[in-house]
Design an enzyme around this catalytic site. Structure first.
Site, PDB file in Angstrom:
ATOM      1  N   ASN A  45       9.508   4.007  -2.448  1.00 36.62           N
ATOM      2  CA  ASN A  45      10.604   4.444  -3.301  1.00 36.62           C
ATOM      3  C   ASN A  45      11.738   3.419  -3.355  1.00 36.62           C
ATOM      4  O   ASN A  45      12.414   3.273  -4.370  1.00 36.62           O
ATOM      5  CB  ASN A  45      11.152   5.783  -2.814  1.00 36.62           C
ATOM      6  CG  ASN A  45      10.147   6.901  -2.950  1.00 36.62           C
ATOM      7  OD1 ASN A  45       9.105   6.751  -3.584  1.00 36.62           O
ATOM      8  ND2 ASN A  45      10.447   8.045  -2.363  1.00 36.62           N
ATOM      9  N   GLU A  82       4.831   4.779  -7.510  1.00 40.45           N
ATOM     10  CA  GLU A  82       4.911   6.230  -7.758  1.00 40.45           C
ATOM     11  C   GLU A  82       5.698   6.584  -9.016  1.00 40.45           C
ATOM     12  O   GLU A  82       6.544   7.489  -8.999  1.00 40.45           O
ATOM     13  CB  GLU A  82       5.503   6.933  -6.529  1.00 40.45           C
ATOM     14  CG  GLU A  82       4.583   6.878  -5.326  1.00 40.45           C
ATOM     15  CD  GLU A  82       5.067   7.706  -4.136  1.00 40.45           C
ATOM     16  OE1 GLU A  82       6.150   8.327  -4.233  1.00 40.45           O
ATOM     17  OE2 GLU A  82       4.362   7.729  -3.120  1.00 40.45           O
ATOM     18  N   GLU A 118      -0.807   4.196   0.182  1.00 38.76           N
ATOM     19  CA  GLU A 118       0.071   5.011   1.038  1.00 38.76           C
ATOM     20  C   GLU A 118      -0.732   6.227   1.474  1.00 38.76           C
ATOM     21  O   GLU A 118      -1.159   7.022   0.635  1.00 38.76           O
ATOM     22  CB  GLU A 118       1.342   5.453   0.302  1.00 38.76           C
ATOM     23  CG  GLU A 118       2.319   4.330  -0.007  1.00 38.76           C
ATOM     24  CD  GLU A 118       3.664   4.841  -0.493  1.00 38.76           C
ATOM     25  OE1 GLU A 118       4.082   5.932  -0.033  1.00 38.76           O
ATOM     26  OE2 GLU A 118       4.292   4.157  -1.313  1.00 38.76           O
ATOM     27  N   GLN A 158       3.799   4.473   7.683  1.00 38.56           N
ATOM     28  CA  GLN A 158       4.128   3.054   7.638  1.00 38.56           C
ATOM     29  C   GLN A 158       3.801   2.407   8.978  1.00 38.56           C
ATOM     30  O   GLN A 158       3.147   3.034   9.816  1.00 38.56           O
ATOM     31  CB  GLN A 158       5.583   2.885   7.267  1.00 38.56           C
ATOM     32  CG  GLN A 158       5.868   3.347   5.843  1.00 38.56           C
ATOM     33  CD  GLN A 158       7.270   3.049   5.367  1.00 38.56           C
ATOM     34  OE1 GLN A 158       8.047   2.328   5.978  1.00 38.56           O
ATOM     35  NE2 GLN A 158       7.628   3.635   4.243  1.00 38.56           N
TER      36      GLN A 158
END
Length: 504
Positions: A72, A173, A292, A351
Site C-alpha cells: 500500500n 492492489e 503477498e 513480510q
C-alpha cells in the site's frame, strides 16, 4: 492413527522448483524497514545502517527475491524523495499506514541491502498517485547505464553501475478501495498496458507483473483478472495474487485447511488467464506472482494504524506473534505454491521483518525467529529439481469454512541429477496422529537421509526473544524405509519433512 497413503512417481511432474517461490517482501510499513532491516544504532550495523544479524537470518531463511517498497505504501510514494544526500531528503506523510516516512532508506540503499543479503530485487512502481512518466523515470534511474539525466543522477549519488532490476510490479492492489488511487479494472488495465509498453521501450526484456485481485472475497475477483488481462495481456508476463485472510478465528480445523483456499485462488486465476489467452488466440501464457501471502490476524490491536494527529515514524504495526499452528498452516501454503509451480512462477511471503514476519527484532537489540521461520527455511533449502504431484489417499473431515478437507496434505520434489527426494507433509488433524505410508518403488534404491517434525502438544506455543528454540523441527525417529516404502508417524497439527536419496 490416521492412515495416509502417498505415492511418489517422477512421471507425475508438475514443473521445476522455482527459486522465486521463496521470495519475501520489505515494505515501508511499521518496523519492517526502520529498526527491522535498518538500525544504524545496532551493534551489528554496517556502513549503511543495515543490521547484519537480520541479513544473516535472511540468508538462513533462504529468501530468493524481495519485493519493495510496497505494498500500500507504494501507491503514494515519490521515489525521488529517497535518493541523494540523506540529510536533504524530505519527510512525508504516508497515507497508507498513517505514519511519517523519513526517507532515510531509498532505492540505492535498498539495492545495496539486496546485494548484502544475496537476494533478487522486485521493484514496484506507483500507479496510484502517479503514472507512466514516473515509472519510466524510476526505470531510467535504476537500469540505464549513463548518459541521461536520471542515470547520471544515480551515478552522482554514488552508484556508477546500473541496478539491473528485471522484475517490476505495475502498481499494487489497485482493485482495493483502500488503495490510494484505486481504479476500476478498465482504468487500471489500460494504465498497466500503457506503462508496460513504455517501460519496454527502455528495456524490452523486463518481467512485468500486473495487479490481480487482493483476495477471492473481493467482489470483483475473477472479473478483475479478465478485464485487466484483456487490456494488458500482450504487454505483461505475470499477474499478481494476494491473500492474508487465513487466521485462526476459534475454528482450528478450518484454519488448518487454509491451503485449500489458496489452491482455489490459484486455479481460478489460472483458468481466467487461460480463457483470455484463448479469446485472444495467443500462444503466450500468463503466470502468477503470488507476491503477498501469509497468516495475518487483521483484527488485533497491533494491526490498527494510528489515527488523528498521530503520524509516528516506524510505529508498531502488524506485529503478529505466531504459534505452532500458524507455522503448520504456513508450511501447508508453501505446499500449495509448490504443487502449482507450473503456473506460480514467483511468490513473496509478506513480510520479512517485524510486520507479520518470520524474523523479529528489538530496536538496537536482539533478533529472533518466529515459528513460521522454520517451514519456509526447510522448504527453501530442500526443495530441488522438479515438483512431483503425489497421489494422496486419506480420509476427509468437515470444516465450517471450506467444506470437506483432507486430513493430510503433501508434495514432493525430485532432483534427477542428485537422486534426492524431499517430501513435505502436514497433518491437519487436531487430535490424532497419522501414519504416512509412502510408496517409493518408482525410484529404486532410495534410502532415508533424515526426517523432521515441527509440532508441540500445545499448538498455541509462541516463540519469543527469550525462547525461540524450545519448539523447533526435531528428528523424527519413527521414519523407516523398507521394501520400497517409507513409513513415518506424525503427530496432530504438524509440519513434516523427509529427505531421501539414491546416493551411497
Amino acid at each position: 492413527m490416521i492412515p495416509v497413503s502417498i505415492t511418489i512417481d517422477p512421471a507425475f511432474r508438475v514443473g521445476p522448483v522455482r527459486r522465486r517461490t521463496f521470495g519475501s517482501f520489505v515494505e515501508h510499513l511499521g518496523r519492517c524497514v526502520y529498526t527491522g532491516i535498518h538500525d544504524p544504532s545496532h551493534p551489528t550495523a554496517d556502513g549503511d545502517g543495515f543490521r547484519k544479524d537480520v541479513i544473516e537470518l535472511t540468508r538462513e531463511l533462504g529468501v530468493s527475491t524481495v519485493r519493495y517498497p510496497g505494498g500500500n505504501f507504494v501507491s503514494g510514494y515519490r521515489w525521488e524523495d529517497g535518493v541523494g544526500p540523506v540529510a536533504e531528503r524530505p519527510s512525508r506523510l504516508d497515507l497508507a499506514w498513517h505514519s511519517t516516512e523519513p526517507n532515510t532508506v531509498g532505492v540505492d540503499e535498498f539495492m545495496r541491502w539486496t546485494k548484502a543479503a544475496d537476494v533478487e530485487p522486485m521493484m514496484a512502481v506507483n500507479l496510484g498517485t502517479r503514472g507512466v512518466q514516473e515509472a519510466l523515470d524510476l526505470l531510467e534511474y535504476c537500469n540505464v547505464k549513463g548518459g541521461s539525466r536520471l542515470s547520471d543522477l544515480r551515478r552522482a549519488n554514488g552508484t556508477p553501475e546500473p541496478h539491473d532490476i528485471t522484475m517490476w510490479c505495475l502498481g499494487n492492489e489497485m482493485d482495493g478501495p483502500w488503495q490510494i488511487g484505486h481504479k476500476t479494472a478498465y482504468e487500471y488495465g489500460r494504465l498497466a498496458a500503457e506503462t508496460a509498453r513504455a517501460m519496454r521501450m527502455i528495456q524490452p526484456d523486463l518481467e512485468l507483473v500486473a495487479c490481480g485481485s487482493s483476495g477471492v472475497a473481493i467482489p470483483t475477483f475473477g472479473e478483475w483478472e479478465r478485464i485487466v488481462l484483456t487490456e494488458a495481456y500482450e504487454h505483461v508476463d505475470l499477474i499478481s495474487a494476494h491473500a492474508y485472510y487465513w487466521e485462526d478465528e476459534g475454528d482450528l480445523g478450518s484454519f488448518l485447511a487454509s491451503a485449500t483456499d489458496m489452491d482455489h485462488f490459484i486455479e481460478s486465476v489460472t483458468a481466467t488467464a487461460d480463457a483470455v489467452r484463448a479469446h485472444k488466440k495467443l500462444a503466450k501464457r500468463i503466470h502468477i506472482s503470488f507476491d503477498e501471502w501469509n497468516v495475518w490476524y487483521q483484527h488485533r490491536a497491533e494491526s490498527q494504524p494510528p489515527t488523528g494527529d498521530d503520524w509516528p515514524v516506524a510505529p508498531i504495526l502488524l506485529e503478529d506473534r505466531y504459534n505452532v499452528a500458524d507455522a503448520v498452516v504456513v508450511g501447508n501454503l508453501i505446499i500449495s505454491l509448490l504443487r502449482h509451480s507450473d503456473r506460480v512462477h514467483a511468490a513473496s511471503l509478506a513480510q520479512l521483518v517485524n510486520v507479520i514476519a518470520p524474523i523479529m527484532t528489538e530496536p538496537g537489540g536482539r533478533s529472533w525467529k518466529q515459528t513460521t521461520f522454520h517451514p519456509f527455511a526447510q522448504a527453501s533449502r530442500f526443495a530441488r529439481g522438479d515438483v512431483l504431484r503425489v497421489a494422496l489417499d486419506v480420509a476427509t473431515y468437515e470444516t465450517a469454512k471450506y467444506g470437506d478437507a483432507a486430513l493430510a496434505d503433501a508434495v514432493a520434489t525430485y532432483d534427477a541429477e542428485t537422486g534426492d527426494v524431499a517430501l513435505f507433509a502436514v497433518n491437519r488433524s487436531t487430535d490424532e496422529p497419522a501414519l504416512l505410508d509412502v510408496d517409493l518403488r518408482s525410484i529404486p534404491g532410495l534410502r532415508l537421509v533424515d526426517a523432521s517434525t515441527l509440532a508441540n502438544p500445545d499448538h498455541t506455543w509462541q516463540a519469543t526473544a527469550d525462547d525461540d528454540s524450545s519448539v523447533l523441527p526435531r528428528a523424527n525417529a519413527t521414519a523407516q524405509v523398507a521394501d520400497g516404502h517409507l513409513r513415518v508417524e506424525v503427530p496432530p497439527v504438524s509440519w513434516n519433512v523427509v529427505r531421501l536419496t539414491t546416493q551411497g
